[in-house]
Design a protein around this motif. Structure first.
Motif, PDB file in Angstrom:
ATOM      1  N   THR A 113       0.846  -1.192   0.000  1.00  7.72           N
ATOM      2  CA  THR A 113       0.000   0.000   0.000  1.00  7.72           C
ATOM      3  C   THR A 113       0.882   1.242   0.000  1.00  7.72           C
ATOM      4  O   THR A 113       2.076   1.160   0.326  1.00  7.72           O
ATOM      5  CB  THR A 113      -0.895   0.026   1.248  1.00  7.72           C
ATOM      6  N   PRO A 114       0.328   2.412  -0.318  1.00 10.87           N
ATOM      7  CA  PRO A 114       1.137   3.644  -0.251  1.00 10.87           C
ATOM      8  C   PRO A 114       1.746   3.866   1.133  1.00 10.87           C
ATOM      9  O   PRO A 114       2.889   4.304   1.251  1.00 10.87           O
ATOM     10  CB  PRO A 114       0.139   4.747  -0.603  1.00 10.87           C
ATOM     11  N   GLN A 115       0.989   3.548   2.186  1.00  8.08           N
ATOM     12  CA  GLN A 115       1.471   3.761   3.550  1.00  8.08           C
ATOM     13  C   GLN A 115       2.669   2.883   3.887  1.00  8.08           C
ATOM     14  O   GLN A 115       3.433   3.190   4.806  1.00  8.08           O
ATOM     15  CB  GLN A 115       0.346   3.499   4.563  1.00  8.08           C
ATOM     16  N   GLN A 116       2.847   1.784   3.155  1.00  8.59           N
ATOM     17  CA  GLN A 116       3.966   0.875   3.411  1.00  8.59           C
ATOM     18  C   GLN A 116       5.204   1.222   2.589  1.00  8.59           C
ATOM     19  O   GLN A 116       6.221   0.556   2.702  1.00  8.59           O
ATOM     20  CB  GLN A 116       3.541  -0.566   3.099  1.00  8.59           C
ATOM     21  N   CYS A 117       5.105   2.271   1.778  1.00 12.75           N
ATOM     22  CA  CYS A 117       6.217   2.664   0.908  1.00 12.75           C
ATOM     23  C   CYS A 117       6.975   3.857   1.465  1.00 12.75           C
ATOM     24  O   CYS A 117       6.385   4.803   1.981  1.00 12.75           O
ATOM     25  CB  CYS A 117       5.698   3.037  -0.483  1.00 12.75           C
ATOM     26  N   ALA A 118       8.297   3.800   1.331  1.00 13.80           N
ATOM     27  CA  ALA A 118       9.153   4.958   1.590  1.00 13.80           C
ATOM     28  C   ALA A 118       9.781   5.342   0.263  1.00 13.80           C
ATOM     29  O   ALA A 118      10.060   4.477  -0.579  1.00 13.80           O
ATOM     30  CB  ALA A 118      10.231   4.627   2.603  1.00 13.80           C
ATOM     31  N   TYR A 119      10.002   6.629   0.070  1.00 16.11           N
ATOM     32  CA  TYR A 119      10.631   7.103  -1.164  1.00 16.11           C
ATOM     33  C   TYR A 119      11.618   8.197  -0.833  1.00 16.11           C
ATOM     34  O   TYR A 119      11.361   9.051   0.027  1.00 16.11           O
ATOM     35  CB  TYR A 119       9.573   7.642  -2.126  1.00 16.11           C
ATOM     36  N   MET A 120      12.755   8.193  -1.540  1.00 14.92           N
ATOM     37  CA  MET A 120      13.715   9.294  -1.433  1.00 14.92           C
ATOM     38  C   MET A 120      13.897   9.891  -2.818  1.00 14.92           C
ATOM     39  O   MET A 120      14.291   9.205  -3.756  1.00 14.92           O
ATOM     40  CB  MET A 120      15.057   8.820  -0.872  1.00 14.92           C
ATOM     41  N   GLY A 121      13.571  11.174  -2.937  1.00 20.22           N
ATOM     42  CA  GLY A 121      13.705  11.894  -4.192  1.00 20.22           C
ATOM     43  C   GLY A 121      14.275  13.272  -3.959  1.00 20.22           C
ATOM     44  O   GLY A 121      14.303  13.763  -2.830  1.00 20.22           O
ATOM     45  N   ASP A 122      14.711  13.903  -5.049  1.00 25.17           N
ATOM     46  CA  ASP A 122      15.418  15.178  -4.881  1.00 25.17           C
ATOM     47  C   ASP A 122      14.909  16.327  -5.751  1.00 25.17           C
ATOM     48  O   ASP A 122      15.441  17.426  -5.668  1.00 25.17           O
ATOM     49  CB  ASP A 122      16.908  14.985  -5.173  1.00 25.17           C
ATOM     50  N   ASP A 123      13.877  16.086  -6.589  1.00 25.71           N
ATOM     51  CA  ASP A 123      13.490  17.156  -7.510  1.00 25.71           C
ATOM     52  C   ASP A 123      11.981  17.154  -7.738  1.00 25.71           C
ATOM     53  O   ASP A 123      11.264  16.272  -7.247  1.00 25.71           O
ATOM     54  CB  ASP A 123      14.243  17.009  -8.836  1.00 25.71           C
ATOM     55  N   VAL A 124      11.501  18.123  -8.510  1.00 25.55           N
ATOM     56  CA  VAL A 124      10.055  18.282  -8.699  1.00 25.55           C
ATOM     57  C   VAL A 124       9.429  17.092  -9.417  1.00 25.55           C
ATOM     58  O   VAL A 124       8.239  16.806  -9.212  1.00 25.55           O
ATOM     59  CB  VAL A 124       9.719  19.606  -9.430  1.00 25.55           C
ATOM     60  N   ILE A 125      10.183  16.383 -10.242  1.00 27.57           N
ATOM     61  CA  ILE A 125       9.649  15.191 -10.905  1.00 27.57           C
ATOM     62  C   ILE A 125       9.266  14.118  -9.882  1.00 27.57           C
ATOM     63  O   ILE A 125       8.441  13.246 -10.150  1.00 27.57           O
ATOM     64  CB  ILE A 125      10.660  14.629 -11.943  1.00 27.57           C
ATOM     65  N   ASP A 126       9.831  14.206  -8.688  1.00 22.54           N
ATOM     66  CA  ASP A 126       9.568  13.245  -7.624  1.00 22.54           C
ATOM     67  C   ASP A 126       8.340  13.583  -6.781  1.00 22.54           C
ATOM     68  O   ASP A 126       7.902  12.761  -5.969  1.00 22.54           O
ATOM     69  CB  ASP A 126      10.788  13.142  -6.700  1.00 22.54           C
ATOM     70  N   LEU A 127       7.777  14.761  -6.957  1.00 18.26           N
ATOM     71  CA  LEU A 127       6.670  15.205  -6.112  1.00 18.26           C
ATOM     72  C   LEU A 127       5.474  14.261  -6.107  1.00 18.26           C
ATOM     73  O   LEU A 127       4.893  14.006  -5.036  1.00 18.26           O
ATOM     74  CB  LEU A 127       6.235  16.623  -6.479  1.00 18.26           C
ATOM     75  N   PRO A 128       5.043  13.701  -7.255  1.00 16.46           N
ATOM     76  CA  PRO A 128       3.893  12.793  -7.194  1.00 16.46           C
ATOM     77  C   PRO A 128       4.111  11.597  -6.265  1.00 16.46           C
ATOM     78  O   PRO A 128       3.174  11.164  -5.591  1.00 16.46           O
ATOM     79  CB  PRO A 128       3.737  12.334  -8.653  1.00 16.46           C
ATOM     80  N   ILE A 129       5.338  11.090  -6.206  1.00 12.35           N
ATOM     81  CA  ILE A 129       5.601   9.971  -5.299  1.00 12.35           C
ATOM     82  C   ILE A 129       5.768  10.471  -3.874  1.00 12.35           C
ATOM     83  O   ILE A 129       5.237   9.874  -2.933  1.00 12.35           O
ATOM     84  CB  ILE A 129       6.848   9.168  -5.723  1.00 12.35           C
ATOM     85  N   LEU A 130       6.496  11.564  -3.690  1.00 22.08           N
ATOM     86  CA  LEU A 130       6.708  12.093  -2.341  1.00 22.08           C
ATOM     87  C   LEU A 130       5.382  12.390  -1.646  1.00 22.08           C
ATOM     88  O   LEU A 130       5.246  12.170  -0.438  1.00 22.08           O
ATOM     89  CB  LEU A 130       7.568  13.366  -2.405  1.00 22.08           C
ATOM     90  N   ARG A 131       4.401  12.860  -2.403  1.00 26.93           N
ATOM     91  CA  ARG A 131       3.092  13.183  -1.824  1.00 26.93           C
ATOM     92  C   ARG A 131       2.243  11.946  -1.567  1.00 26.93           C
ATOM     93  O   ARG A 131       1.305  11.987  -0.776  1.00 26.93           O
ATOM     94  CB  ARG A 131       2.343  14.129  -2.752  1.00 26.93           C
ATOM     95  N   ALA A 132       2.552  10.832  -2.249  1.00 28.33           N
ATOM     96  CA  ALA A 132       1.690   9.645  -2.189  1.00 28.33           C
ATOM     97  C   ALA A 132       2.110   8.620  -1.142  1.00 28.33           C
ATOM     98  O   ALA A 132       1.266   7.902  -0.606  1.00 28.33           O
ATOM     99  CB  ALA A 132       1.646   8.973  -3.560  1.00 28.33           C
ATOM    100  N   VAL A 133       3.406   8.545  -0.846  1.00 27.30           N
ATOM    101  CA  VAL A 133       3.892   7.461   0.021  1.00 27.30           C
ATOM    102  C   VAL A 133       3.732   7.784   1.502  1.00 27.30           C
ATOM    103  O   VAL A 133       3.581   8.939   1.898  1.00 27.30           O
ATOM    104  CB  VAL A 133       5.379   7.133  -0.280  1.00 27.30           C
ATOM    105  N   GLY A 134       3.805   6.723   2.292  1.00 26.45           N
ATOM    106  CA  GLY A 134       3.679   6.880   3.740  1.00 26.45           C
ATOM    107  C   GLY A 134       4.862   7.562   4.385  1.00 26.45           C
ATOM    108  O   GLY A 134       4.714   8.243   5.402  1.00 26.45           O
ATOM    109  N   PHE A 135       6.060   7.384   3.813  1.00 22.91           N
ATOM    110  CA  PHE A 135       7.263   8.005   4.365  1.00 22.91           C
ATOM    111  C   PHE A 135       8.064   8.617   3.226  1.00 22.91           C
ATOM    112  O   PHE A 135       8.723   7.921   2.461  1.00 22.91           O
ATOM    113  CB  PHE A 135       8.093   6.970   5.127  1.00 22.91           C
TER     114      PHE A 135
END
Length: 196
Positions: A113-135
């Motif tokens: 699930t999204p809540q079980q995902c962590a993501y590390m990103g560094d730029d605006v292209i990463d925003l959709p994932i950064l906003r969706a994941v639990g961490f």
């Protein structure tokens, strides 16, 4: 919660620890996270990237402790594919210009699930994932909008230990850090030596 093996520059908040405790899949960007973000080309026009070896061990420790790793990168790179193979990355998605769509497919493939995902990103292209994941996490050399979208920002820069820092945070939050390092710390010839 204290641990001699875990000594970050700044102890994460209880909120961040709680988010990290739920992680069942770590997803990483490449350029600017696993690398410094610089793209070098050799005389033949082939791209050259440098990966930080301590980040690689952090990834291996997570996998050994049962947390799979995924890469979602907007760029398609033979170098990234080679590094992913070397590290036995569980899921590799390259050329993902729509990272939100890539995340949806990845969650189906990984059965998380999204809540079980962590993501590390560094730029605006990463925003959709950064906003969706639990961490959501970012790096100090990342774009300010990526940092603002993150729950936590590493003290180490991308390509210079940020992923290792995140790996240790997740393992610490899940009470797996001692187990992850046990094989490296135990000395049969000196079993009473307290390294921790």
């Amino acid at each position: 919660m204290t641990n001699a093996l875990y000594s970050p520059t700044t102890m994460p908040s209880d909120f961040v620890i709680a988010l990290a405790r739920n992680v069942r899949l770590l997803i990483l960007d490449v350029d600017g996270v696993l690398t410094t973000g610089y793209l070098d080309y050799d005389a033949q026009g082939e791209m050259v990237k440098s990966f930080y070896v301590q980040d690689g061990l952090g990834i291996q420790l997570l996998r050994q402790m049962g947390i799979p790793i995924a890469i979602i990168s907007g760029r398609d790179s033979k170098v990234t594919a080679a590094r992913a193979k070397d590290l036995k990355i569980d899921f590799l998605m390259q050329g993902a210009q729509d990272k939100g769509a890539a995340l949806k497919q990845l969650m189906i493939d990984a059965q998380v699930t999204p809540q079980q995902c962590a993501y590390m990103g560094d730029d605006v292209i990463d925003l959709p994932i950064l906003r969706a994941v639990g961490f959501a996490s970012s790096v100090p050399n990342g774009h300010v909008l990526a940092q603002r979208a993150a729950h936590w920002v590493s003290s180490s820069s991308g390509g210079a230990g940020a992923v290792r820092e995140l790996a240790e945070l997740i393992l610490f939050a899940q009470d797996k850090l001692n187990s992850a390092y046990a094989a490296y710390l135990y000395d049969e010839q000196h079993p009473n030596l307290d390294i921790m």
